[in-house]
Design an enzyme around this catalytic site. Structure first.
Site, PDB file in Angstrom:
ATOM      1  N   ASP A 277      28.876  42.921  45.506  1.00 44.11           N
ATOM      2  CA  ASP A 277      29.422  43.169  44.179  1.00 44.11           C
ATOM      3  C   ASP A 277      28.532  42.430  43.176  1.00 44.11           C
ATOM      4  O   ASP A 277      27.605  41.704  43.541  1.00 44.11           O
ATOM      5  CB  ASP A 277      30.891  42.700  44.108  1.00 44.11           C
ATOM      6  CG  ASP A 277      31.662  43.438  43.042  1.00 44.11           C
ATOM      7  OD1 ASP A 277      32.876  43.651  43.191  1.00 44.11           O
ATOM      8  OD2 ASP A 277      31.031  43.834  42.032  1.00 44.11           O
ATOM      9  N   GLU A 471      39.860  44.728  35.958  1.00 39.60           N
ATOM     10  CA  GLU A 471      39.643  43.538  36.783  1.00 39.60           C
ATOM     11  C   GLU A 471      40.561  42.384  36.363  1.00 39.60           C
ATOM     12  O   GLU A 471      41.733  42.613  36.026  1.00 39.60           O
ATOM     13  CB  GLU A 471      38.154  43.165  36.745  1.00 39.60           C
ATOM     14  CG  GLU A 471      37.279  44.319  37.281  1.00 39.60           C
ATOM     15  CD  GLU A 471      35.852  43.929  37.531  1.00 39.60           C
ATOM     16  OE1 GLU A 471      34.951  44.630  37.083  1.00 39.60           O
ATOM     17  OE2 GLU A 471      35.610  42.906  38.214  1.00 39.60           O
TER      18      GLU A 471
HETATM   19  C1  GLC Z   1      32.389  44.877  39.024  1.00 38.36           C
HETATM   20  C2  GLC Z   1      33.403  45.374  40.047  1.00 38.36           C
HETATM   21  C3  GLC Z   1      32.884  46.480  40.925  1.00 38.36           C
HETATM   22  C4  GLC Z   1      31.818  47.287  40.194  1.00 38.36           C
HETATM   23  C5  GLC Z   1      30.645  46.367  39.913  1.00 38.36           C
HETATM   24  C6  GLC Z   1      29.558  47.087  39.089  1.00 38.36           C
HETATM   25  O1  GLC Z   1      32.518  43.489  38.849  1.00 38.36           O
HETATM   26  O2  GLC Z   1      33.997  44.405  40.888  1.00 38.36           O
HETATM   27  O3  GLC Z   1      34.010  47.293  41.293  1.00 38.36           O
HETATM   28  O4  GLC Z   1      31.393  48.374  41.008  1.00 38.36           O
HETATM   29  O5  GLC Z   1      31.030  45.175  39.246  1.00 38.36           O
HETATM   30  O6  GLC Z   1      30.040  47.420  37.819  1.00 38.36           O
END
Ligand code: GLC
Length: 511
Positions: A277, A471
């Site tokens: 991530d 989030e």
């Molecule tokens: C974010 C999320 C993830 C996403 C990534 C790229 O923090 O946790 O779901 O795909 O970053 O945006």
């Protein structure tokens, strides 16, 4: 793959394992030539990152996206071996970074449809719109199993059971990837976030919340709830999986060798590649980035979403290999998996955007699929005194509530920007507009956000609910309908009008 791998230098191999957020391509300003000079294997747009002009003015059109990504691809194709880069976005409910793209209900709404075939069709439509912009990878579907409505990402899951995540996740993967990943209208899916992201405890997450926290479960329960969706995803042929920020029984998933390599790649036989991530490895050992790199790659991560300090990442990764702290066989396994996906996508043959798809972005045909999904995602919570269904030819409807004429609030997070936002953020139909478009010509539709002036209407439709979030911004222990929303419902009710309340939210609320 093996032939190409045998010709690659160590620098070229580790470049493939590095993913950079395009706005962070910087020494001074946007240094796109680093794509060529470092042989970067992948770039991404984070939530809301759309093309900009040289003086940073946003140009959020499908053509501008295709132009930007083709420009990046030109640098990748100019490398010694001409290995195409793979671009990824969070197309989690349509190509939601793109203005004018078809937007679908979030997964919680799709799960409420109990219709995996429509989930598949929604993913197919999304794949066409994503591919039209030169992007061939979406960080979707989220197959989290959210076990608490306190979690800000509750709406990104299909529902609170492993079965909902498994069945709908597999359908989305089939929709995105199709039967032949090389087809120009198919894109790479990414099941996320492995694993247990939806089972964390309040207080263990970021800022004392829930997101990115710790899931405390014995192995039997963890497998039954949070591993099953990935068994289904692997069976459906998913070719990338994103690792979760969260921990299981105190161990960061980004450093969990047994789960990433032993279970996912071994027991489940996952053949694709694992991506971290955003900055997900940084939290393994805060303040000791070298250990973060070594621990994550050795645990089984294949590509790291750095996403900004790529020179530092590449230097440390190379150093760790020359110091034998990461084996060359681990590097070769990671790069082999990444190259395998790029070949299957047909990127070597067709690295650039297929502009013939541009006219299909936001098309009436695509929007009809989204409208069907919205229709089927609605859930009747209760129907007292037979107030529903409303009869045709009704004299007057009064519409009220802050969510009635607010497209942005209707779309929620991950729409045009990371957190989403209220107002006319993109193209679509608000609930008020839809009511006006649907009723008989003889029916009068009046509107006031407060509910004032409802007296005399045959029915009041009060549209209330949540504001957009994403989030950890959505972590909360207060799930009550807001006092302001309750007051509008009360206002219409005291005017003697039967009330139909529409709740626009990413999770159940206390009403
Ligand atoms: C974010 C999320 C993830 C996403 C990534 C790229 O923090 O946790 O779901 O795909 O970053 O945006």
């Amino acid at each position: 793959v093996n032939d190409l791998l045998s010709r690659m230098t160590l620098d070229e191999k580790i470049g493939q394992m590095c993913q950079v957020n395009f706005p962070l391509l910087s020494k001074t300003g946007s240094n796109e030539s680093d794509i060529r000079d470092y042989g970067l294997g992948s770039l991404l747009s984070g939530g809301g990152d759309c093309p900009v002009t040289t003086n940073s003015v946003k140009v959020n059109t499908a053509e501008a996206w295709a132009d930007m990504i083709d420009r990046f691809q030109g640098f990748a194709m100019a490398t010694r071996l001409g290995i195409p880069m793979l671009y990824g976005v969070d197309a989690v409910h349509g190509h939601n970074n793109l203005y004018g793209a078809t937007i679908f209900p979030h997964n919680i709404g799709l799960g409420a449809m109990h219709n995996p075939d429509l989930v598949r069709r929604a993913a197919q439509v999304t794949a066409v719109e994503v591919a039209a912009t030169g992007v061939r990878w979406t960080f979707a579907p989220c197959v989290a199993v959210p076990r608490s409505e306190y979690w800000g990402r509750f709406y990104e899951g299909f529902g609170e059971t492993a079965e909902l995540a498994a069945g709908n996740g597999a359908a989305a993967i089939e929709g995105f990837q199709g039967s032949d990943l090389a087809s120009p209208t198919n894109i790479l899916a990414c099941a996320k976030h492995f694993a247990g992201d939806g089972g964390t405890a309040w207080g263990t997450g970021r800022d004392g919340g829930m997101d990115r926290g710790n899931t405390v479960l014995d192995e039997t329960a963890f497998r039954a709830l949070h591993l099953e969706p990935y068994r289904a995803a692997v069976t459906a042929g998913v070719m990338s999986i994103m690792v979760s920020y969260s921990s299981w029984n105190g161990l960061k998933m980004h450093a969990n060798t047994n789960m990433l390599t032993g279970v996912l790649k071994g027991e489940l036989g996952f053949q694709g590649f694992l991506v971290s991530d955003w900055g997900g490895i940084d939290e393994i050992t805060p303040g000791n980035y070298t250990n973060c790199v070594i621990a994550s790659i050795n645990a089984g991560l294949d590509m790291i979403m750095v996403p900004g300090e790529y020179e530092n990442f590449l230097r440390i990764l190379k150093q760790s290999v020359t110091n034998s702290l990461i084996s060359m066989s681990r590097i070769d396994d990671a790069v082999r998996r990444i190259l395998n996906v790029k070949f299957r996508l047909g990127l070597f043959e067709r690295p650039y955007a297929d502009r013939s798809l541009l006219s299909r972005v936001g098309s009436a045909e695509h929007r009809a699929v989204a409208r069907e999904a919205v229709r089927q995602s609605c859930v009747v919570l209760k129907n007292e005194d037979g107030v529903l269904p409303l009869r045709k030819g009704i004299q007057r409807i009064h519409v009220a509530g802050k969510n009635a004429d607010d497209l942005g609030s209707q779309c929620g997070g991950w729409t045009i920007s990371w957190q989403g936002g209220a107002g006319g953020i993109t193209i679509g139909t608000t609930i008020l507009e839809a009511i006006r478009n649907t009723v008989c010509p003889t029916t009068v539709v009046t509107f006031s956000e407060s509910g004032a002036g409802a007296a005399g209407a045959d029915v009041g439709i009060v549209v209330v609910g949540e504001a957009p979030y994403a989030e950890y911004y959505g972590d909360t222990q207060d799930l009550n309908l807001s006092g302001a929303d309750a007051a509008v419902i009360q206002n219409v009710k005291t005017q003697g009008v039967p009330v139909v309340t529409v709740l626009v939210s990413g999770r159940p609320l206390v009403i």
